[in-house]
Design a protein around this motif. Structure first.
Motif, PDB file in Angstrom:
ATOM      1  N   GLU A  94       0.872  -1.165   0.000  1.00  0.00           N
ATOM      2  CA  GLU A  94       0.000   0.000   0.000  1.00  0.00           C
ATOM      3  C   GLU A  94       0.910   1.216   0.000  1.00  0.00           C
ATOM      4  O   GLU A  94       1.945   1.212   0.674  1.00  0.00           O
ATOM      5  CB  GLU A  94      -0.850  -0.012   1.277  1.00  0.00           C
ATOM      6  CG  GLU A  94      -1.996   0.962   1.261  1.00  0.00           C
ATOM      7  CD  GLU A  94      -2.747   0.948   2.590  1.00  0.00           C
ATOM      8  OE1 GLU A  94      -3.204   2.022   2.986  1.00  0.00           O
ATOM      9  OE2 GLU A  94      -2.846  -0.119   3.227  1.00  0.00           O
ATOM     10  N   ILE A  95       0.559   2.238  -0.769  1.00  0.00           N
ATOM     11  CA  ILE A  95       1.419   3.427  -0.772  1.00  0.00           C
ATOM     12  C   ILE A  95       0.595   4.694  -0.524  1.00  0.00           C
ATOM     13  O   ILE A  95      -0.600   4.737  -0.802  1.00  0.00           O
ATOM     14  CB  ILE A  95       2.191   3.612  -2.103  1.00  0.00           C
ATOM     15  CG1 ILE A  95       1.236   3.753  -3.294  1.00  0.00           C
ATOM     16  CG2 ILE A  95       3.209   2.528  -2.333  1.00  0.00           C
ATOM     17  CD1 ILE A  95       1.875   4.380  -4.512  1.00  0.00           C
ATOM     18  N   GLU A  96       1.281   5.699  -0.008  1.00  0.00           N
ATOM     19  CA  GLU A  96       0.730   7.050   0.061  1.00  0.00           C
ATOM     20  C   GLU A  96       1.489   7.878  -0.971  1.00  0.00           C
ATOM     21  O   GLU A  96       2.647   7.582  -1.275  1.00  0.00           O
ATOM     22  CB  GLU A  96       0.938   7.640   1.458  1.00  0.00           C
ATOM     23  CG  GLU A  96       0.106   6.971   2.524  1.00  0.00           C
ATOM     24  CD  GLU A  96       0.445   7.471   3.930  1.00  0.00           C
ATOM     25  OE1 GLU A  96      -0.308   7.121   4.844  1.00  0.00           O
ATOM     26  OE2 GLU A  96       1.464   8.178   4.110  1.00  0.00           O
ATOM     27  N   GLN A  97       0.827   8.920  -1.457  1.00  0.00           N
ATOM     28  CA  GLN A  97       1.439   9.729  -2.508  1.00  0.00           C
ATOM     29  C   GLN A  97       1.209  11.212  -2.198  1.00  0.00           C
ATOM     30  O   GLN A  97       0.118  11.585  -1.796  1.00  0.00           O
ATOM     31  CB  GLN A  97       0.777   9.342  -3.833  1.00  0.00           C
ATOM     32  CG  GLN A  97       1.351   9.976  -5.056  1.00  0.00           C
ATOM     33  CD  GLN A  97       0.608   9.520  -6.313  1.00  0.00           C
ATOM     34  OE1 GLN A  97       0.071   8.409  -6.362  1.00  0.00           O
ATOM     35  NE2 GLN A  97       0.558  10.348  -7.310  1.00  0.00           N
ATOM     36  N   GLU A  98       2.256  12.020  -2.355  1.00  0.00           N
ATOM     37  CA  GLU A  98       2.117  13.469  -2.155  1.00  0.00           C
ATOM     38  C   GLU A  98       2.819  14.153  -3.312  1.00  0.00           C
ATOM     39  O   GLU A  98       3.936  13.756  -3.672  1.00  0.00           O
ATOM     40  CB  GLU A  98       2.800  13.912  -0.858  1.00  0.00           C
ATOM     41  CG  GLU A  98       2.060  13.554   0.406  1.00  0.00           C
ATOM     42  CD  GLU A  98       2.921  13.776   1.656  1.00  0.00           C
ATOM     43  OE1 GLU A  98       3.933  14.504   1.579  1.00  0.00           O
ATOM     44  OE2 GLU A  98       2.584  13.177   2.676  1.00  0.00           O
ATOM     45  N   ILE A  99       2.181  15.173  -3.860  1.00  0.00           N
ATOM     46  CA  ILE A  99       2.784  15.859  -5.005  1.00  0.00           C
ATOM     47  C   ILE A  99       3.327  17.222  -4.581  1.00  0.00           C
ATOM     48  O   ILE A  99       2.613  18.021  -3.979  1.00  0.00           O
ATOM     49  CB  ILE A  99       1.762  16.007  -6.160  1.00  0.00           C
ATOM     50  CG1 ILE A  99       1.339  14.613  -6.626  1.00  0.00           C
ATOM     51  CG2 ILE A  99       2.371  16.790  -7.331  1.00  0.00           C
ATOM     52  CD1 ILE A  99       0.223  14.599  -7.642  1.00  0.00           C
ATOM     53  N   TYR A 100       4.607  17.444  -4.835  1.00  0.00           N
ATOM     54  CA  TYR A 100       5.271  18.727  -4.588  1.00  0.00           C
ATOM     55  C   TYR A 100       5.712  19.280  -5.935  1.00  0.00           C
ATOM     56  O   TYR A 100       5.754  18.550  -6.927  1.00  0.00           O
ATOM     57  CB  TYR A 100       6.510  18.524  -3.700  1.00  0.00           C
ATOM     58  CG  TYR A 100       6.214  18.102  -2.283  1.00  0.00           C
ATOM     59  CD1 TYR A 100       6.189  19.023  -1.240  1.00  0.00           C
ATOM     60  CD2 TYR A 100       5.971  16.761  -1.973  1.00  0.00           C
ATOM     61  CE1 TYR A 100       5.930  18.631   0.054  1.00  0.00           C
ATOM     62  CE2 TYR A 100       5.707  16.359  -0.672  1.00  0.00           C
ATOM     63  CZ  TYR A 100       5.691  17.302   0.332  1.00  0.00           C
ATOM     64  OH  TYR A 100       5.428  16.908   1.627  1.00  0.00           O
ATOM     65  N   ASP A 101       6.090  20.562  -5.969  1.00  0.00           N
ATOM     66  CA  ASP A 101       6.564  21.080  -7.259  1.00  0.00           C
ATOM     67  C   ASP A 101       7.946  20.531  -7.616  1.00  0.00           C
ATOM     68  O   ASP A 101       8.358  20.584  -8.761  1.00  0.00           O
ATOM     69  CB  ASP A 101       6.543  22.616  -7.300  1.00  0.00           C
ATOM     70  CG  ASP A 101       7.398  23.227  -6.219  1.00  0.00           C
ATOM     71  OD1 ASP A 101       7.835  22.488  -5.324  1.00  0.00           O
ATOM     72  OD2 ASP A 101       7.638  24.447  -6.267  1.00  0.00           O
ATOM     73  N   LYS A 102       8.659  19.989  -6.620  1.00  0.00           N
ATOM     74  CA  LYS A 102       9.984  19.413  -6.891  1.00  0.00           C
ATOM     75  C   LYS A 102       9.921  17.935  -7.234  1.00  0.00           C
ATOM     76  O   LYS A 102      10.932  17.326  -7.573  1.00  0.00           O
ATOM     77  CB  LYS A 102      10.905  19.581  -5.670  1.00  0.00           C
ATOM     78  CG  LYS A 102      11.076  21.001  -5.185  1.00  0.00           C
ATOM     79  CD  LYS A 102      11.890  21.825  -6.154  1.00  0.00           C
ATOM     80  CE  LYS A 102      12.071  23.242  -5.633  1.00  0.00           C
ATOM     81  NZ  LYS A 102      12.502  24.166  -6.685  1.00  0.00           N
ATOM     82  N   GLY A 103       8.776  17.343  -7.084  1.00  0.00           N
ATOM     83  CA  GLY A 103       8.666  15.912  -7.372  1.00  0.00           C
ATOM     84  C   GLY A 103       7.488  15.289  -6.661  1.00  0.00           C
ATOM     85  O   GLY A 103       6.721  15.977  -5.970  1.00  0.00           O
ATOM     86  N   VAL A 104       7.352  13.996  -6.825  1.00  0.00           N
ATOM     87  CA  VAL A 104       6.231  13.291  -6.202  1.00  0.00           C
ATOM     88  C   VAL A 104       6.765  12.291  -5.167  1.00  0.00           C
ATOM     89  O   VAL A 104       7.695  11.540  -5.441  1.00  0.00           O
ATOM     90  CB  VAL A 104       5.340  12.599  -7.273  1.00  0.00           C
ATOM     91  CG1 VAL A 104       6.144  11.650  -8.149  1.00  0.00           C
ATOM     92  CG2 VAL A 104       4.189  11.861  -6.636  1.00  0.00           C
ATOM     93  N   VAL A 105       6.176  12.372  -3.975  1.00  0.00           N
ATOM     94  CA  VAL A 105       6.599  11.487  -2.888  1.00  0.00           C
ATOM     95  C   VAL A 105       5.791  10.190  -2.944  1.00  0.00           C
ATOM     96  O   VAL A 105       4.562  10.225  -3.057  1.00  0.00           O
ATOM     97  CB  VAL A 105       6.404  12.159  -1.508  1.00  0.00           C
ATOM     98  CG1 VAL A 105       6.670  11.164  -0.376  1.00  0.00           C
ATOM     99  CG2 VAL A 105       7.305  13.374  -1.364  1.00  0.00           C
TER     100      VAL A 105
END
Lengths: 149, 118
Positions: B8-19
């Protein structure tokens, strides 16, 4: 301390066995020793290799993991009744040479497999393979006396 | 002790990349193929640098490492891949295999973001 764990040739049981081995380290009062993660990694890698490549004689066949801790030495002896290892693989288990990628290797040339046995050889103080009484027998030894837990 | 984890993953989007943050404690042969697929799906969808946040992961074996290397290679065209919050047990495996010299590793996401902003 001497204990034997039997497991099926089933990948899903590997983390359970590995956690049991780690728990044994806690019981033996070496749970905080810096080598405990190495013991767990080596156990996982060895069982993964065995289950991946073994040709077990029957569906009921089991892999036995015998752990002992005495005088600062932690031993794990894994035996299984599968087909004998090929000469090449048996030699690899007996060889002290550890082969890891060089620092200047190109990204696209990085290997994605083959690390398992190299990790085992890196973390064990002693590693042996022998064919005995129809069993493949692997012995991993860890000297835990040199560093305080 | 007995629970077998699933991917299972969590995902966060930043302007420098995606976590991409795996929500499990072990990345081993049981979950490595799913881990690889999840990371590559996120990379393909976002076409950005992938930041693997290993804050929940305290064990990785050679199968997990192989998946990480596969993702690293596959993301070179879309921004690459870095690691952060690497537990000492996982770092030990990276060091044993010399992969600590290959991967960019950051203490945490804030450190990564502040270095990229500088």
């Amino acid at each position: 301390m001497n204990i034997k764990i039997s497991t099926e040739y089933d990948n899903s049981q590997i983390p359970i066995v590995a956690r049991l081995v780690r728990h044994l380290c806690v019981v033996c009062d070496i749970g905080n020793h810096p080598s405990v993660n190495k013991i767990e990694v080596a156990t996982v890698e060895l069982l993964t290799n065995i289950i991946k490549y073994a040709e077990r004689p029957s569906a009921e066949s089991l892999v036995e993991v015998h752990c002992s801790f005495e005088g600062g030495d932690f031993h794990i002896i894994v035996s299984e009744p599968g087909k004998a290892l090929s000469e090449r693989v048996a030699y690899e288990y007996g060889s002290d040479t550890v082969s890891m990628p060089e620092a200047d290797i190109g990204i696209m040339d990085l290997p994605e497999s083959g690390f398992g046995i190299q990790i085992i050889k890196s973390v064990c103080d002693d590693l042996h393979y022998k064919r005995e009484k129809g069993l493949n027998v692997f012995t991993m030894a860890f000297d835990l006396s040199s560093v305080e837990a | 002790l007995w629970q077998v984890e699933t991917m299972e993953i969590e995902q966060e989007i930043y302007d420098k990349g995606v976590v991409v943050r795996p929500v499990l404690s072990r990345v081993d042969s049981l979950v490595a193929p799913d881990f690889r697929r999840c990371v590559l799906d996120v990379a393909a969808e976002n076409k950005a640098l992938v930041i693997i946040d290993l804050i929940n992961v305290d064990f990785m074996d050679s199968s997990g490492l192989g998946a990480l290397i596969g993702c690293f290679k596959s993301t070179q065209e879309t921004g690459g891949l870095v690691l952060c919050n690497v537990h000492k047990n996982v770092h030990e495996v990276l060091a044993l295999t010399h992969m600590d010299r290959i991967f960019e590793i950051y203490d945490d996401i804030d450190t990564f973001l502040s270095k990229k902003a500088a």
